[in-house]
Design a protein around this motif. Structure first.
Motif, PDB file in Angstrom:
ATOM      1  N   LEU A  57       0.835  -1.206   0.000  1.00 54.08           N
ATOM      2  CA  LEU A  57       0.000   0.000   0.000  1.00 54.08           C
ATOM      3  C   LEU A  57       0.867   1.254   0.000  1.00 54.08           C
ATOM      4  CD1 LEU A  57      -2.903   0.987  -0.159  1.00 54.08           C
ATOM      5  CD2 LEU A  57      -2.969   0.976   2.338  1.00 54.08           C
ATOM      6  N   ARG A  58       1.432   1.598   1.123  1.00 50.03           N
ATOM      7  CA  ARG A  58       2.463   2.643   1.231  1.00 50.03           C
ATOM      8  C   ARG A  58       3.351   2.232   2.392  1.00 50.03           C
ATOM      9  NH1 ARG A  58      -2.226   5.073   1.480  1.00 50.03           N
ATOM     10  NH2 ARG A  58      -2.001   5.315   3.726  1.00 50.03           N
ATOM     11  N   PHE A  65      -1.501   0.613  11.943  1.00 50.23           N
ATOM     12  CA  PHE A  65      -2.730   0.086  12.564  1.00 50.23           C
ATOM     13  C   PHE A  65      -2.479  -1.175  13.379  1.00 50.23           C
ATOM     14  CE2 PHE A  65      -4.472   2.632   9.015  1.00 50.23           C
ATOM     15  CZ  PHE A  65      -5.222   3.523   9.774  1.00 50.23           C
ATOM     16  N   GLU A  94       2.948   8.113   8.870  1.00 53.32           N
ATOM     17  CA  GLU A  94       1.630   7.565   8.511  1.00 53.32           C
ATOM     18  C   GLU A  94       0.667   7.657   9.691  1.00 53.32           C
ATOM     19  OE1 GLU A  94      -0.077   6.203   5.982  1.00 53.32           O
ATOM     20  OE2 GLU A  94       1.415   6.547   4.420  1.00 53.32           O
ATOM     21  N   GLY A 100       4.355  15.392   7.799  1.00 51.96           N
ATOM     22  CA  GLY A 100       4.987  15.108   6.510  1.00 51.96           C
ATOM     23  C   GLY A 100       4.817  13.666   6.085  1.00 51.96           C
ATOM     24  N   ALA A 101       5.523  13.312   5.009  1.00 53.52           N
ATOM     25  CA  ALA A 101       5.435  11.961   4.462  1.00 53.52           C
ATOM     26  C   ALA A 101       6.736  11.648   3.739  1.00 53.52           C
ATOM     27  CB  ALA A 101       4.263  11.864   3.487  1.00 53.52           C
ATOM     28  N   ILE A 103       8.216   9.832   0.432  1.00 48.78           N
ATOM     29  CA  ILE A 103       7.822   9.274  -0.865  1.00 48.78           C
ATOM     30  C   ILE A 103       9.042   8.677  -1.558  1.00 48.78           C
ATOM     31  CG2 ILE A 103       5.817  10.780  -1.102  1.00 48.78           C
ATOM     32  CD1 ILE A 103       7.453  12.518  -3.003  1.00 48.78           C
ATOM     33  N   ARG A 104       8.801   8.106  -2.730  1.00 44.55           N
ATOM     34  CA  ARG A 104       9.834   7.408  -3.490  1.00 44.55           C
ATOM     35  C   ARG A 104      11.059   8.296  -3.741  1.00 44.55           C
ATOM     36  NH1 ARG A 104       9.200   2.958  -6.986  1.00 44.55           N
ATOM     37  NH2 ARG A 104       7.455   2.456  -5.629  1.00 44.55           N
ATOM     38  N   ARG A 106      13.960  10.234  -5.438  1.00 42.95           N
ATOM     39  CA  ARG A 106      13.953  10.910  -6.726  1.00 42.95           C
ATOM     40  C   ARG A 106      14.513  10.016  -7.833  1.00 42.95           C
ATOM     41  NH1 ARG A 106      17.374  16.055  -6.063  1.00 42.95           N
ATOM     42  NH2 ARG A 106      18.715  14.342  -5.440  1.00 42.95           N
ATOM     43  N   LEU A 108      14.461   6.844  -7.972  1.00 46.64           N
ATOM     44  CA  LEU A 108      13.701   5.580  -7.989  1.00 46.64           C
ATOM     45  C   LEU A 108      14.551   4.403  -7.531  1.00 46.64           C
ATOM     46  CD1 LEU A 108      11.712   5.825 -11.354  1.00 46.64           C
ATOM     47  CD2 LEU A 108      10.908   6.385  -9.070  1.00 46.64           C
ATOM     48  N   ASN A 144      12.340  10.203   0.598  1.00 48.66           N
ATOM     49  CA  ASN A 144      12.209  11.532   0.010  1.00 48.66           C
ATOM     50  C   ASN A 144      11.153  12.296   0.821  1.00 48.66           C
ATOM     51  OD1 ASN A 144      11.599  13.659  -1.687  1.00 48.66           O
ATOM     52  ND2 ASN A 144      11.575  12.406  -3.554  1.00 48.66           N
ATOM     53  N   TYR A 146       8.626  14.830   2.229  1.00 45.33           N
ATOM     54  CA  TYR A 146       7.751  15.854   1.680  1.00 45.33           C
ATOM     55  C   TYR A 146       6.857  16.426   2.777  1.00 45.33           C
ATOM     56  CZ  TYR A 146       3.920  18.208  -0.558  1.00 45.33           C
ATOM     57  OH  TYR A 146       3.006  19.168  -0.890  1.00 45.33           O
TER      58      TYR A 146
END
Lengths: 224, 87
Positions: A57-58, A65, A94, A100-101, A103-104, A106, A108, A144, A146
């Protein structure tokens, strides 16, 4: 000090954290399975690196959870300490325990190498360290960082940026940014300063034989 | 009843995957590609219920788990029928 290292299905840096805290630093450590709810009186909870739930999922989206995370949230509300390393940082974001979060990258690509970190705030419980620059390895595909513009402003206003990727002498510029993180951010802390998230792995460099023991400074700061 | 859910990075979040796909398309000489966004697509088979209930349920699911509101937007459609007939 009594530490609790949480083990999620897919964690793979849990035993490194246990080893450093128990064998290198002589602390009491409980290994806490993610389905437990009892934090066993631990004063500092460590969310270790790895690929909890296969990063499905992420990253961190399903681990947040896990039953133990309710107890971790309560622990945070009481002002007690939590450190999330790599996947642990992703889980804390999460869960909304950090802003913030992640992410992938830059590029990859999964990046695994030592990096230099500028210590931007040395007044947190995790970073009472006199050095300005630390050398600690990273190992991630999604580091990364954000955050939206308002969030970035709040981070700065409240002194919540703790580590930035930098050069050997502490110079911060895009060339030292391994993953595209906004403003070279490698680690942030919550407003109350009791929850730290960082992408680099201090547990992988807490003994000289491993090439650097800078990571140890972070654990020693927590203990002292 | 079937719900189809799409999540995508918000426009102001950098999308390295989208960029890589766009670059690949350009390398393959496809013209006219302005931007590529890579997202996720979920198909959820639902018990039969009122459409309004299904919409409420999907909204809750998207906000709680399927999307991260810090970086992603979501959209969904709901239709009657099955994805595949049971044998």
């Amino acid at each position: 000090m009594k530490f609790g290292v949480v083990i999620f299905p897919g964690s793979n840096c849990d035993m490194d954290c246990v080893h450093v805290l128990r064998n290198v630093l002589g602390q009491k450590v409980h290994e806490l399975w993610h389905k437990e709810r009892d934090l066993k009186g631990c004063e500092c909870i460590v969310l270790p690196g790895g690929f909890s739930y296969g990063d499905y999922l992420r990253t961190g989206a399903i681990a947040r959870f896990s039953p133990i995370m309710d107890s971790v949230s309560n622990h945070v509300r009481k002002g007690k300490l939590v450190i999330g390393i790599c996947n642990g940082f992703q889980i804390l974001c999460e869960a909304g325990l950090l802003p913030g979060a992640l992410i992938r990258n830059r590029s990859l690509r999964f990046i695994c190498k030592p990096v230099y970190l500028k210590l931007e705030n040395n007044s947190t419980p995790f970073t009472r360290i006199s050095r300005k620059v630390l050398k600690i390895p990273i190992a991630h595909g999604e580091g990364n960082y954000y955050i939206h513009e308002d969030g970035m402003k709040r981070l700065k206003d409240n002194d919540q940026i703790v580590f930035r990727y930098c050069g050997e002498k502490g110079d911060i510029s895009p060339e030292f940014n391994p993953n595209g993180a906004l403003e070279n951010i490698a680690g942030v802390i919550n407003k109350k300063k009791n929850v730290l998230g960082m992408m680099p792995h201090p547990e992988r460099c807490s003994e000289e034989i491993l090439g650097s023991s800078d990571g140890r400074l972070i654990f020693e700061s927590i203990i002292n | 009843m079937i719900a189809r859910i799409y999540t995508n990075l918000k426009r102001d979040v950098s999308d390295p995957q989208g960029l890589a796909v766009k670059n690949a398309l350009e390398t393959l000489s496809f013209k006219g590609i302005n931007k590529v966004h890579v997202g996720k697509y979920f198909v959820i088979e639902l018990d039969s219920m009122k459409k309004s209930e299904a919409e409420k349920l999907m909204k809750a699911i998207c906000e709680k788990l399927l999307s991260n509101p810090v970086i992603e937007d979501y959209t969904f459609t709901i239709e009657n029928g099955n994805v595949s007939k049971k044998k």
